[in-house]
Design a protein around this motif. Structure first.
Motif, PDB file in Angstrom:
ATOM      1  N   LEU A   1       0.827  -1.207   0.000  1.00  0.00           N
ATOM      2  CA  LEU A   1       0.000   0.000   0.000  1.00  0.00           C
ATOM      3  C   LEU A   1       0.861   1.257   0.000  1.00  0.00           C
ATOM      4  CD1 LEU A   1      -2.859   1.341   0.356  1.00  0.00           C
ATOM      5  CD2 LEU A   1      -2.395   1.272   2.817  1.00  0.00           C
ATOM      6  N   TYR A   2       1.839   1.298   0.894  1.00  0.00           N
ATOM      7  CA  TYR A   2       2.659   2.503   1.014  1.00  0.00           C
ATOM      8  C   TYR A   2       3.708   2.585  -0.088  1.00  0.00           C
ATOM      9  CZ  TYR A   2       0.288   3.221   5.416  1.00  0.00           C
ATOM     10  OH  TYR A   2      -0.676   3.453   6.347  1.00  0.00           O
ATOM     11  N   HIS A   3       4.169   1.433  -0.570  1.00  0.00           N
ATOM     12  CA  HIS A   3       5.093   1.435  -1.699  1.00  0.00           C
ATOM     13  C   HIS A   3       4.414   2.014  -2.939  1.00  0.00           C
ATOM     14  CE1 HIS A   3       8.056  -0.954  -4.457  1.00  0.00           C
ATOM     15  NE2 HIS A   3       8.442   0.298  -4.279  1.00  0.00           N
ATOM     16  N   ALA A   4       3.147   1.636  -3.143  1.00  0.00           N
ATOM     17  CA  ALA A   4       2.413   2.138  -4.307  1.00  0.00           C
ATOM     18  C   ALA A   4       2.212   3.644  -4.242  1.00  0.00           C
ATOM     19  CB  ALA A   4       1.055   1.441  -4.393  1.00  0.00           C
ATOM     20  N   GLN A   5       2.181   4.204  -3.036  1.00  0.00           N
ATOM     21  CA  GLN A   5       1.983   5.643  -2.868  1.00  0.00           C
ATOM     22  C   GLN A   5       3.300   6.415  -2.823  1.00  0.00           C
ATOM     23  OE1 GLN A   5      -1.361   6.666   0.065  1.00  0.00           O
ATOM     24  NE2 GLN A   5      -0.959   4.517   0.577  1.00  0.00           N
ATOM     25  N   GLY A   6       4.423   5.689  -2.882  1.00  0.00           N
ATOM     26  CA  GLY A   6       5.716   6.355  -2.804  1.00  0.00           C
ATOM     27  C   GLY A   6       6.098   6.770  -1.400  1.00  0.00           C
ATOM     28  N   LEU A   7       5.434   6.217  -0.404  1.00  0.00           N
ATOM     29  CA  LEU A   7       5.761   6.503   1.003  1.00  0.00           C
ATOM     30  C   LEU A   7       6.768   5.460   1.474  1.00  0.00           C
ATOM     31  CD1 LEU A   7       2.107   7.266   2.201  1.00  0.00           C
ATOM     32  CD2 LEU A   7       3.899   8.916   1.607  1.00  0.00           C
ATOM     33  N   PHE A   8       8.009   5.650   1.062  1.00  0.00           N
ATOM     34  CA  PHE A   8       9.012   4.601   1.207  1.00  0.00           C
ATOM     35  C   PHE A   8       9.397   4.323   2.666  1.00  0.00           C
ATOM     36  CE2 PHE A   8      10.219   6.263  -3.176  1.00  0.00           C
ATOM     37  CZ  PHE A   8       9.461   5.302  -3.812  1.00  0.00           C
ATOM     38  N   GLY A   9       9.366   5.363   3.509  1.00  0.00           N
ATOM     39  CA  GLY A   9       9.702   5.135   4.916  1.00  0.00           C
ATOM     40  C   GLY A   9       8.725   4.187   5.590  1.00  0.00           C
TER      41      GLY A   9
END
Length: 532
Positions: A443-451
């Motif tokens: 979910l967060y990888h898809a949004q570019g929220l890498f942390g």
């Protein structure tokens, strides 16, 4: 010559017209002088402890509405102050009685609902009926009715209203409907966790607003300490869910130890939860008689087994609204009507709030209490497993490529997925928890929220390595996920050993011709290409 008419008596055998008095067939005369105000105002037994008026904040509107409820009824006004344990029902009733003592020249009497009749007689008999033989009245109800029927009138405002406060009603039929009220000069106010009366005669007491909660805490610890740790003070109020009892207990604890920082207090609460001394120790100067957990326990004890089971299930979810459809998915074999009846119990006791659109809310401390109750249940693991599986179904649409609309559609489930994904029940629930962590990574990888993506990817890898072993195919999947994250960030040196380890596991366990092995080969090749 006709016989004189007998005195008019009520169902308790008490003459309600004054003059001659009938008790069990005996007639005697009783003449009482007008009731004169005392030095402290109308006769009362109000508690001397509780919050001072300057510390009682955020309830002005409730005080005004309560006064209106008690003044506008044509007969006996019964206004219920309901709400979950610790929301400040008794404190509101006490503050109202103090502020409006002059509006009840006949007196204000505070009664414990479980012993209301006996306590009313104990208040009235030594004051006005010392010469009356109460043994002729064979029930507490008859004795209380007698006292009311012959309650002294005021000299300047006959007959003078009287306010009777029944605190902590747990059985409406026995303690309220069974309590005798003689004449319309009496007003009855009762407090209860349960919502019995219709809304027109009921005041539902809610939580404090954040600003009022901070003001209440400041009244205990001082403005200077709040100003020195403003952000922490706000977090402390939020952690306590703006519950007046929690704020008062924590405020009293901090007040007794000026050297204790708010940050340290917050840390202790997060570590010890409801078992923290600040939430269990009750100062003698407060209206409350119990700590937070003990106050909740009173409601817990009257719940049916079905309602307790539902409560524990709800305590497994996160700090956000819970969809009823999820509950039904967790308990597919339960009878629908019985499950709804259990839900109604929780709502009636103010332990669960209807939010509309099939959603229900739990106060954060209630949720904490329910979660702790799971340790005493043999079916706790079954309930937890059901919650994990239901959240996995609710998040299975997550992929590494998602639109904004798809992400927004998951908004209500993500807080629950995050809360459950952090569980430490790895021995029993390791595999499904690792999957949930992997979904959050995607979910967060898809949004570019890498942390955030890295946090959940590393946690999934840790669970699988510990539960499944270093050479399990699922462990290889978590290695591959973390490597892909590093690769997308351009952290090629960190990604390459993870890709190679994932490839080695898949070749050894799945074979050289397996699709997952081919995927690892492809990922490693793309990494090499990216590096030139």
């Amino acid at each position: 010559m006709s016989e004189p008419s007998p005195p008019s008596v009520n169902r308790y055998g008490i003459n309600v017209e004054g003059g001659q008095n009938v008790i069990s067939g005996n007639t005697f005369n009783l003449s009482l002088p007008p009731l004169e105000p005392t030095i402290d105002g109308p006769p009362n037994n109000l508690k001397v402890y509780g919050l001072t008026r300057d510390r009682f904040v955020g309830r002005e509107a409730e005080l005004a509405r309560l006064h209106g409820l008690l003044q506008t009824q044509t007969q006996v006004a019964i206004a219920g102050v309901s709400g979950l344990g610790g929301v400040g029902k008794s404190e509101l009733a006490l503050q109202y009685a103090r502020e409006h003592l002059g509006d009840y020249p006949g007196g204000v009497v505070w009664l414990r609902a479980a012993a209301a009749c006996g306590e009313l007689v104990a208040f009235a008999q030594p004051r006005w009926f010392a010469q009356v033989d109460f043994t002729q009245l064979d029930t507490p109800e008859k004795q209380a009715a007698f006292c009311q029927a012959h309650w002294p009138k005021t000299a300047d405002d006959p007959p003078g209203r009287v306010l009777l406060i029944l605190d902590d009603v747990t059985d409406f039929a026995a303690q309220v409907q069974g309590f005798p009220v003689v004449g319309d000069r009496f007003r009855v106010l009762f407090t209860s966790r349960e919502q019995w009366l219709n809304p027109e005669s009921r005041l539902d007491l809610g939580l404090l607003k954040p600003t009022d909660a901070l003001a209440l805490l400041s009244n205990f610890v001082g403005e200077s300490r709040i100003a020195a740790e403003q952000a922490t003070a706000e977090k402390l109020c939020e952690w306590l869910g703006y519950l007046p009892l929690g704020l008062e207990l924590v405020g009293s604890y901090l007040s007794a130890d000026p050297e204790l920082s708010l940050a340290k207090m917050q840390q202790r609460l997060e570590q010890k939860r409801l078992a923290a001394k600040a939430l269990t120790q009750v100062p003698a100067t407060t209206t409350a008689e119990r700590g937070v957990a003990a106050a909740f326990e009173l409601s817990w004890q009257v719940l049916s087994q079905e309602a307790q089971r539902l409560a524990v299930l709800l305590g497994c979810f996160g700090a956000a609204p819970v969809l009823w459809a999820w509950v039904q998915g967790c308990l597919p074999n339960d009878d629908e009507e019985e499950l709804e009846a259990a839900r109604a119990e929780l709502v009636r006791l103010s332990l669960l709030e209807r939010l509309g659109n099939g959603q229900y809310g739990l106060h954060p401390l209630i949720r904490e209490f329910f979660a702790q109750k799971s340790t005493d249940r043999p079916d706790a693991l079954v309930l937890k497993t059901a919650v994990v599986e239901e959240l996995l179904k609710a998040t299975e649409s997550i992929s590494d490529t998602m639109t904004i609309d798809q992400v927004q559609a998951l908004g209500n489930v993500i807080p629950h997925a995050q809360a459950v994904a952090e569980w430490t029940d790895w021995t029993e629930l390791g595999s499904p928890l690792a999957r949930l962590n992997s979904y959050l990574f995607l979910l967060y990888h898809a949004q570019g929220l890498f942390g955030l993506a890295e946090t959940w990817a590393m946690r999934s890898l840790e669970i699988r390595e510990r539960v499944l072993g270093a050479d399990h195919p699922d462990t290889a999947t978590s290695l591959n996920n973390l490597a892909s994250l590093y690769s997308s960030q351009g952290r090629y040196e960190a990604a390459e050993p993870l890709y190679r380890r994932s490839l080695e596991i898949r070749e050894r366990v799945l074979g050289a011709d397996h699709p997952h092995t081919a995927l690892s080969l492809n990922n490693l090749a793309e990494l090499s290409s990216s590096q030139g």
